[in-house]
Design a protein around this motif. Sequence first.
Motif, PDB file in Angstrom:
ATOM      1  N   UNK A  79       0.829  -1.193   0.000  1.00  0.00           N
ATOM      2  CA  UNK A  79       0.000   0.000   0.000  1.00  0.00           C
ATOM      3  C   UNK A  79       0.861   1.238   0.000  1.00  0.00           C
ATOM      4  N   UNK A  80       0.326   2.285  -0.534  1.00  0.00           N
ATOM      5  CA  UNK A  80       1.053   3.538  -0.567  1.00  0.00           C
ATOM      6  C   UNK A  80       2.185   3.516  -1.569  1.00  0.00           C
ATOM      7  N   UNK A  81       2.618   4.678  -1.911  1.00  0.00           N
ATOM      8  CA  UNK A  81       3.709   4.829  -2.864  1.00  0.00           C
ATOM      9  C   UNK A  81       4.748   5.744  -2.234  1.00  0.00           C
ATOM     10  N   UNK A  82       5.932   5.202  -1.969  1.00  0.00           N
ATOM     11  CA  UNK A  82       6.953   6.011  -1.297  1.00  0.00           C
ATOM     12  C   UNK A  82       7.402   7.197  -2.141  1.00  0.00           C
ATOM     13  N   UNK A  83       7.639   8.295  -1.444  1.00  0.00           N
ATOM     14  CA  UNK A  83       8.174   9.496  -2.089  1.00  0.00           C
ATOM     15  C   UNK A  83       9.516   9.792  -1.440  1.00  0.00           C
ATOM     16  N   UNK A  84      10.525   9.933  -2.240  1.00  0.00           N
ATOM     17  CA  UNK A  84      11.863  10.302  -1.758  1.00  0.00           C
ATOM     18  C   UNK A  84      12.486   9.287  -0.806  1.00  0.00           C
ATOM     19  N   UNK A  85      12.072   8.029  -0.890  1.00  0.00           N
ATOM     20  CA  UNK A  85      12.649   6.993  -0.042  1.00  0.00           C
ATOM     21  C   UNK A  85      12.483   5.649  -0.751  1.00  0.00           C
ATOM     22  N   UNK A  86      13.397   4.724  -0.488  1.00  0.00           N
ATOM     23  CA  UNK A  86      13.299   3.429  -1.145  1.00  0.00           C
ATOM     24  C   UNK A  86      12.150   2.609  -0.539  1.00  0.00           C
ATOM     25  N   UNK A  87      11.702   1.608  -1.263  1.00  0.00           N
ATOM     26  CA  UNK A  87      10.534   0.813  -0.874  1.00  0.00           C
ATOM     27  C   UNK A  87      10.767   0.099   0.454  1.00  0.00           C
ATOM     28  N   UNK A  88      11.951  -0.438   0.672  1.00  0.00           N
ATOM     29  CA  UNK A  88      12.222  -1.163   1.908  1.00  0.00           C
ATOM     30  C   UNK A  88      12.127  -0.246   3.132  1.00  0.00           C
ATOM     31  N   UNK A  89      12.701   0.929   3.041  1.00  0.00           N
ATOM     32  CA  UNK A  89      12.616   1.896   4.143  1.00  0.00           C
ATOM     33  C   UNK A  89      11.162   2.276   4.391  1.00  0.00           C
ATOM     34  N   UNK A  90      10.422   2.492   3.321  1.00  0.00           N
ATOM     35  CA  UNK A  90       9.001   2.849   3.434  1.00  0.00           C
ATOM     36  C   UNK A  90       8.219   1.740   4.136  1.00  0.00           C
ATOM     37  N   UNK A  91       8.501   0.498   3.786  1.00  0.00           N
ATOM     38  CA  UNK A  91       7.788  -0.631   4.406  1.00  0.00           C
ATOM     39  C   UNK A  91       8.149  -0.775   5.882  1.00  0.00           C
ATOM     40  N   UNK A  92       9.397  -0.508   6.228  1.00  0.00           N
ATOM     41  CA  UNK A  92       9.776  -0.560   7.643  1.00  0.00           C
ATOM     42  C   UNK A  92       9.115   0.581   8.423  1.00  0.00           C
ATOM     43  N   UNK A  93       8.987   1.725   7.808  1.00  0.00           N
ATOM     44  CA  UNK A  93       8.280   2.838   8.454  1.00  0.00           C
ATOM     45  C   UNK A  93       6.808   2.482   8.657  1.00  0.00           C
ATOM     46  N   UNK A  94       6.213   1.837   7.665  1.00  0.00           N
ATOM     47  CA  UNK A  94       4.821   1.386   7.792  1.00  0.00           C
ATOM     48  C   UNK A  94       4.698   0.373   8.921  1.00  0.00           C
ATOM     49  N   UNK A  95       5.672  -0.515   9.047  1.00  0.00           N
ATOM     50  CA  UNK A  95       5.669  -1.500  10.128  1.00  0.00           C
ATOM     51  C   UNK A  95       5.748  -0.805  11.489  1.00  0.00           C
ATOM     52  N   UNK A  96       6.584   0.230  11.598  1.00  0.00           N
ATOM     53  CA  UNK A  96       6.683   1.007  12.833  1.00  0.00           C
ATOM     54  C   UNK A  96       5.340   1.636  13.172  1.00  0.00           C
ATOM     55  N   UNK A  97       4.702   2.235  12.186  1.00  0.00           N
ATOM     56  CA  UNK A  97       3.399   2.867  12.410  1.00  0.00           C
ATOM     57  C   UNK A  97       2.336   1.833  12.782  1.00  0.00           C
ATOM     58  N   UNK A  98       2.400   0.643  12.197  1.00  0.00           N
ATOM     59  CA  UNK A  98       1.470  -0.432  12.555  1.00  0.00           C
ATOM     60  C   UNK A  98       1.641  -0.805  14.021  1.00  0.00           C
ATOM     61  N   UNK A  99       2.883  -0.871  14.454  1.00  0.00           N
ATOM     62  CA  UNK A  99       3.184  -1.198  15.840  1.00  0.00           C
ATOM     63  C   UNK A  99       2.627  -0.138  16.791  1.00  0.00           C
ATOM     64  N   UNK A 100       2.778   1.119  16.425  1.00  0.00           N
ATOM     65  CA  UNK A 100       2.235   2.211  17.239  1.00  0.00           C
ATOM     66  C   UNK A 100       0.704   2.096  17.292  1.00  0.00           C
ATOM     67  N   UNK A 101       0.082   1.823  16.148  1.00  0.00           N
ATOM     68  CA  UNK A 101      -1.372   1.648  16.124  1.00  0.00           C
ATOM     69  C   UNK A 101      -1.823   0.504  17.016  1.00  0.00           C
ATOM     70  N   UNK A 102      -1.103  -0.596  16.968  1.00  0.00           N
ATOM     71  CA  UNK A 102      -1.404  -1.751  17.826  1.00  0.00           C
ATOM     72  C   UNK A 102      -1.296  -1.372  19.299  1.00  0.00           C
ATOM     73  N   UNK A 103      -0.174  -0.743  19.665  1.00  0.00           N
ATOM     74  CA  UNK A 103       0.008  -0.358  21.065  1.00  0.00           C
ATOM     75  C   UNK A 103      -1.091   0.588  21.520  1.00  0.00           C
ATOM     76  N   UNK A 104      -1.467   1.527  20.661  1.00  0.00           N
ATOM     77  CA  UNK A 104      -2.518   2.482  21.019  1.00  0.00           C
ATOM     78  C   UNK A 104      -3.845   1.760  21.251  1.00  0.00           C
ATOM     79  N   UNK A 105      -4.237   0.910  20.317  1.00  0.00           N
ATOM     80  CA  UNK A 105      -5.521   0.221  20.436  1.00  0.00           C
ATOM     81  C   UNK A 105      -5.555  -0.771  21.597  1.00  0.00           C
ATOM     82  N   UNK A 106      -4.424  -1.343  21.921  1.00  0.00           N
ATOM     83  CA  UNK A 106      -4.391  -2.317  23.012  1.00  0.00           C
ATOM     84  C   UNK A 106      -4.027  -1.664  24.353  1.00  0.00           C
ATOM     85  N   UNK A 107      -3.958  -0.327  24.382  1.00  0.00           N
ATOM     86  CA  UNK A 107      -3.737   0.407  25.623  1.00  0.00           C
ATOM     87  C   UNK A 107      -2.351   0.252  26.220  1.00  0.00           C
ATOM     88  N   UNK A 108      -1.380  -0.048  25.393  1.00  0.00           N
ATOM     89  CA  UNK A 108      -0.010  -0.255  25.884  1.00  0.00           C
ATOM     90  C   UNK A 108       0.798   1.041  25.801  1.00  0.00           C
TER      91      UNK A 108
END
Length: 130
Positions: A79-108
């Motif tokens: 999902x999404x199209x990276x701008x000014x960054x390679x695809x792998x870095x973009x996917x790792x950033x997405x993974x970081x954001x997913x983790x933050x979303x998980x922690x937020x929803x699970x109250x951690x």
Amino acid sequence: MRNWQEMNALTLAYLGDAVYELWVRTHLLELGHEKVKELHKQAISYVRASTQAKVLHALLPDLNEIEQQIVMRGRNSKGGHPKNVDVLTYRHATAFESLIGYWHLSGQNSRMGWAFDQVDRMLLQERQAE
């Protein structure tokens, strides 16, 4: 609202992006930054994909099994199209954001705080190295 386990990784990342952005803005104000131009400049250093990817790599050894699964889901989502960054870095950033979303929803909030402390440490080290 659906359970976090039922959400796809991009939905978690969507939420995580907003939670992280709010933390960054609040944190910068707490640090005493007041000028909007300076706030924006500082915020960019926190939210850019390369910073998020680096933080994720620093966190990985200390993540539990569920957190690692969230990271894998986020990294592998298409999902999404990276701008000014390679695809792998973009996917790792997405993974970081997913983790933050998980922690937020699970109250951690303590886990989020721990991760956000890592961001500060990393950015401070980068500034000192310059």
